[in-house]
Design an enzyme around this catalytic site. Structure first.
Site, PDB file in Angstrom:
ATOM      1  CG  HIS A  37     103.900 -20.437 -46.270  1.00  0.00           C
ATOM      2  ND1 HIS A  37     103.029 -19.171 -46.050  1.00  0.00           N
ATOM      3  CD2 HIS A  37     102.913 -21.008 -46.944  1.00  0.00           C
ATOM      4  CE1 HIS A  37     101.831 -19.159 -46.872  1.00  0.00           C
ATOM      5  NE2 HIS A  37     101.800 -20.364 -47.308  1.00  0.00           N
ATOM      6  CG  HIS A  47      94.448 -23.756 -52.113  1.00  0.00           C
ATOM      7  ND1 HIS A  47      94.885 -22.853 -53.036  1.00  0.00           N
ATOM      8  CD2 HIS A  47      95.231 -23.110 -50.897  1.00  0.00           C
ATOM      9  CE1 HIS A  47      95.524 -21.828 -52.665  1.00  0.00           C
ATOM     10  NE2 HIS A  47      95.672 -22.005 -51.364  1.00  0.00           N
TER      11      HIS A  47
HETATM   12  C1  HEM Z   1      97.325 -18.410 -43.555  1.00  0.00           C
HETATM   13  C2  HEM Z   1      97.060 -17.847 -44.830  1.00  0.00           C
HETATM   14  C3  HEM Z   1      97.747 -18.413 -46.024  1.00  0.00           C
HETATM   15  C4  HEM Z   1      97.936 -17.647 -47.141  1.00  0.00           C
HETATM   16  C5  HEM Z   1      97.594 -16.432 -47.506  1.00  0.00           C
HETATM   17  C6  HEM Z   1      98.752 -18.420 -48.107  1.00  0.00           C
HETATM   18  C7  HEM Z   1      99.208 -17.836 -49.447  1.00  0.00           C
HETATM   19  C8  HEM Z   1     100.133 -18.658 -50.265  1.00  0.00           C
HETATM   20  C9  HEM Z   1     100.653 -18.189 -51.381  1.00  0.00           C
HETATM   21  C10 HEM Z   1     100.480 -16.732 -52.137  1.00  0.00           C
HETATM   22  C11 HEM Z   1     101.545 -19.129 -52.070  1.00  0.00           C
HETATM   23  C12 HEM Z   1     102.318 -18.841 -53.274  1.00  0.00           C
HETATM   24  C13 HEM Z   1     101.498 -19.063 -54.246  1.00  0.00           C
HETATM   25  C14 HEM Z   1     102.117 -18.558 -55.568  1.00  0.00           C
HETATM   26  O1  HEM Z   1     102.917 -19.336 -56.224  1.00  0.00           O
HETATM   27  O2  HEM Z   1     101.875 -17.444 -55.762  1.00  0.00           O
HETATM   28  C15 HEM Z   1     101.477 -20.140 -51.042  1.00  0.00           C
HETATM   29  C16 HEM Z   1     102.394 -21.201 -51.328  1.00  0.00           C
HETATM   30  C17 HEM Z   1     102.182 -22.392 -50.222  1.00  0.00           C
HETATM   31  N1  HEM Z   1     101.259 -22.654 -49.177  1.00  0.00           N
HETATM   32 FE1  HEM Z   1     100.306 -21.187 -48.437  1.00  0.00          FE
HETATM   33  N2  HEM Z   1      99.046 -19.650 -47.690  1.00  0.00           N
HETATM   34  C18 HEM Z   1      98.385 -19.839 -46.403  1.00  0.00           C
HETATM   35  C19 HEM Z   1      98.311 -20.979 -45.655  1.00  0.00           C
HETATM   36  C20 HEM Z   1      98.818 -21.951 -45.938  1.00  0.00           C
HETATM   37  C21 HEM Z   1      98.303 -23.308 -45.424  1.00  0.00           C
HETATM   38  C22 HEM Z   1      97.355 -23.447 -44.157  1.00  0.00           C
HETATM   39  C23 HEM Z   1      99.037 -24.334 -45.908  1.00  0.00           C
HETATM   40  C24 HEM Z   1      99.038 -25.813 -45.847  1.00  0.00           C
HETATM   41  C25 HEM Z   1      98.585 -26.381 -44.504  1.00  0.00           C
HETATM   42  C26 HEM Z   1      99.884 -23.686 -46.928  1.00  0.00           C
HETATM   43  C27 HEM Z   1     100.744 -24.486 -47.972  1.00  0.00           C
HETATM   44  C28 HEM Z   1     101.406 -23.898 -48.644  1.00  0.00           C
HETATM   45  C29 HEM Z   1     102.540 -24.408 -49.348  1.00  0.00           C
HETATM   46  C30 HEM Z   1     103.131 -25.873 -49.114  1.00  0.00           C
HETATM   47  C31 HEM Z   1     103.040 -23.576 -50.319  1.00  0.00           C
HETATM   48  C32 HEM Z   1     104.158 -23.712 -51.530  1.00  0.00           C
HETATM   49  C33 HEM Z   1     103.336 -24.462 -52.630  1.00  0.00           C
HETATM   50  C34 HEM Z   1     104.360 -24.990 -53.826  1.00  0.00           C
HETATM   51  O3  HEM Z   1     105.705 -24.621 -53.653  1.00  0.00           O
HETATM   52  O4  HEM Z   1     103.809 -25.333 -54.873  1.00  0.00           O
HETATM   53  N3  HEM Z   1      99.584 -22.381 -46.842  1.00  0.00           N
HETATM   54  N4  HEM Z   1     100.564 -19.839 -50.047  1.00  0.00           N
END
Ligand code: HEM
Ligand SMILES: *[C@@H]1O[C@H](CO)[C@@H](O)[C@H](O)[C@H]1NC(C)=O
Ligand SMILES: *[C@@H]1O[C@H](CO)[C@@H](O)[C@H](O)[C@H]1NC(C)=O
Ligand SMILES: *[C@@H]1O[C@H](CO)[C@@H](O)[C@H](O)[C@H]1NC(C)=O
Ligand SMILES: *[C@@H]1O[C@H](CO)[C@@H](O)[C@H](O)[C@H]1NC(C)=O
Ligand SMILES: *[C@@H]1O[C@H](CO)[C@@H](O)[C@H](O)[C@H]1NC(C)=O
Length: 328
Positions: free
Chosen positions: A193, A66
Site C-alpha cells: 500500500h 487476490h
Molecule cells: C492486509 C490486508 C489487506 C487489505 C485489508 C487490503 C485492502 C485493500 C483495499 C480495500 C484496497 C483499495 C480497493 C478499493 O479501491 O476500494 C487495496 C488496494 C491495494 N492493495 Fe491491498 N489490502 C491488503 C493487503 C494487500 C497485499 C498483501 C497486497 C499485495 C501483495 C496489496 C496490494 C494492494 C495494492 C497495490 C492496491 C492498490 C491497487 C490499485 O491502485 O488499483 N494489498 N487493498
C-alpha cells in the site's frame, strides 16, 4: 537377479520422492527451455501499460494477492462468470476495484504467440506482480514458476478469505495465518500500500462512523481527516479515489510505514498495524521497516515468494488456459 538389483536401487529414490515430490515444486527456471522469451515479453506489455497509466502497476500487484488468497495462486480470479460458477471478479473485495484484467489478457496473448499452450495465467500474474514492483523502483526477487490454472472459481471463498479494509489486527493476523503467513509477512506485504489508490467506500466508515460508534476513528490525524472528508463525502462518491500513500503513490518505498507512524494510514487495516497495542501488536515491525528500507525490501521480497507459493496447482493438476478469462 538384475531385476532385483534394479528394484533395490530404485527403492530409495522412490522413498525420497514420496517426501520431496509431494510438496509442490515451483522453480525460477521452469520455462527457461520451453519459453525463453517469457519474461521480456511480459515486461514489454507491462511497460506499455504503465506508460499509459502508471497506476496499473499497483492494480496488477493486487491481482496476484487476490488470486493467491483464494484457493491458491491458480488464476481463479481471472475467470469470468459462467453458467456453472460465479466468478471471483464479482466478490466484494474485487467488484469495482480489481483492475488490470485487460493487461493480463494482453500479456497472455503476447506469450501465446511465441510459446503457445505453455505458460499458465497464474504464472503470468506472478511475473506481472514482480515486474510491477521493480518498475516502480521496489525490490526484485526470483519469481517462482510452474503453477497451473484452475478450472473453477469460488466467489464465497473470495468474500471470506480476502480480508476487508475494516479488519482489526486480530482479523488480519488470522486471515494471513490461514494462508501460512505470519505477522511479519502481514506487515511486509501490507507495504504494497505504498502504491496505488483506494475508493472512498473502503475507508468512509473511519471518517464518519467508525465501527458503528457514531464518531470518526480517533487514530486519524486531524488534517488528514479533513482532507479525506473533503474527498470522500458521507452519502455519495463511493468510487472517488484517494492514494494509499499520499506522498509517493507511484513509487515503491517505505513511506507507507512513516505514514502509519504519523497516523495517516488510509485504511483501517493499515493503521491498526501501528496503532493496535497488546500482545499481538505489530508496531515494532512497522518501526523497523520505517527505519530500514533495506529490511523492508528484503522481507517484502521473501514474503512475495511465500505468498506466491500458496497451494499452487502443479504437475498434471489443472490446465494451461489458452485464454485467462475462461477454462479450455
Ligand atoms: C492486509 C490486508 C489487506 C487489505 C485489508 C487490503 C485492502 C485493500 C483495499 C480495500 C484496497 C483499495 C480497493 C478499493 O479501491 O476500494 C487495496 C488496494 C491495494 N492493495 Fe491491498 N489490502 C491488503 C493487503 C494487500 C497485499 C498483501 C497486497 C499485495 C501483495 C496489496 C496490494 C494492494 C495494492 C497495490 C492496491 C492498490 C491497487 C490499485 O491502485 O488499483 N494489498 N487493498
Ligand atoms: C458490483 O457492484 C455494483 C455497484 O455497486 C452492483 O450494482 C453489482 O450488483 C455488484 N456485483 C455483484 C456481483 O455484487
Ligand atoms: C468455496 O469456498 C468456501 C470457503 O469459503 C467453501 O466452504 C466451499 O466449499 C467452496 N466451494 C467449492 C465449490 O469449492
Ligand atoms: C466490516 O464491515 C462489514 C460490512 O460493512 C461488517 O459486516 C463487518 O462486521 C465489519 N467488520 C469489522 C471488524 O468492523
Ligand atoms: C492475536 O491474534 C490471534 C490470531 O493470530 C487471535 O486468535 C487472538 O485472539 C489475538 N489476540 C488478541 C489479544 O487480540
Ligand atoms: C453508525 O453506524 C451504526 C451501525 O452501523 C448505526 O446503528 C448508527 O446509527 C450510525 N450512527 C450514525 C450517527 O450514523
Amino acid at each position: 537377479m538384475s531385476m532385483v538389483v534394479v528394484l533395490l536401487l530404485l527403492l530409495p529414490c522412490a522413498l525420497l520422492c514420496l517426501f520431496s515430490c509431494a510438496a509442490a515444486q515451483l522453480t525460477p527456471d521452469f520455462y527457461d527451455k520451453s519459453c525463453p522469451t517469457l519474461i521480456p515479453t511480459v515486461r514489454a506489455v507491462l511497460q506499455k501499460a504503465i506508460a499509459k497509466e502508471p497506476r496499473i502497476a499497483a492494480s496488477l500487484l493486487r491481482l496476484h494477492f487476490h488470486d493467491c488468497f483464494v484457493n491458491g495462486c491458480d488464476a481463479s480470479l481471472l475467470l469470468d462468470d459462467t453458467p456453472s460458477f460465479t466468478g471471483e471478479k464479482g466478490a466484494v473485495p474485487n467488484n469495482r476495484s480489481a483492475r488490470g484484467f485487460r493487461v493480463v489478457d494482453r500479456a497472455k496473448f503476447a506469450v501465446e504467440k511465441s510459446c503457445p499452450g505453455v505458460v499458465s495465467c497464474a504464472d503470468i500474474l506472478a511475473i506481472l506482480a514482480r515486474e510491477s514492483v521493480v518498475l516502480l523502483d521496489g525490490p526484485s526477487w526470483a519469481v517462482q514458476l510452474g503453477r497451473r490454472d484452475s478450472t473453477t472459481a469460488n466467489r464465497s471463498a473470495a468474500n471470506n478469505e480476502i480480508p476487508p479494509p475494516n479488519s482489526t489486527l486480530a482479523n488480519l493476523l488470522s486471515k494471513f495465518q490461514a494462508k501460512g503467513l505470519n505477522a511479519q509477512e502481514l506487515v511486509a506485504l501490507s507495504g504494497s500500500h505504498t502504491i496505488g489508490l483506494s475508493r472512498c467506500v473502503s475507508f468512509r466508515d473511519r471518517l464518519y462512523n467508525f465501527s458503528g460508534s457514531g464518531r470518526p476513528d480517533s487514530t486519524l490525524q486531524p488534517h488528514f481527516w479533513e482532507d479525506l472528508r473533503a474527498k470522500c463525502p458521507r452519502f455519495h462518491g463511493n468510487n472517488v479515489v484517494a492514494p494509499l500513500d499520499a506522498h509517493t503513490p507511484l513509487h515503491f518505498d517505505n513511506l507507507y510505514y512513516h505514514n502509519l507512524h504519523a497516523s495517516v494510514g488510509l485504511l483501517n487495516s493499515d493503521q491498526v498495524l501501528y496503532s493496535t497495542s497488546g500482545p499481538n501488536s505489530t508496531r515494532a515491525i512497522v518501526t523497523r521497516y520505517r527505519d530500514d528500507q533495506g529490511a523492508f525490501f528484503a522481507d517484502f521480497a521473501s514474503a512475495m515468494v511465500k505468498m506466491g507459493n500458496i497451494s499452487p496447482l502443479t504437475g498434471t493438476s489443472g490446465q494451461i488456459r489458452k485464454k485467462c478469462r475462461r477454462v479450455n
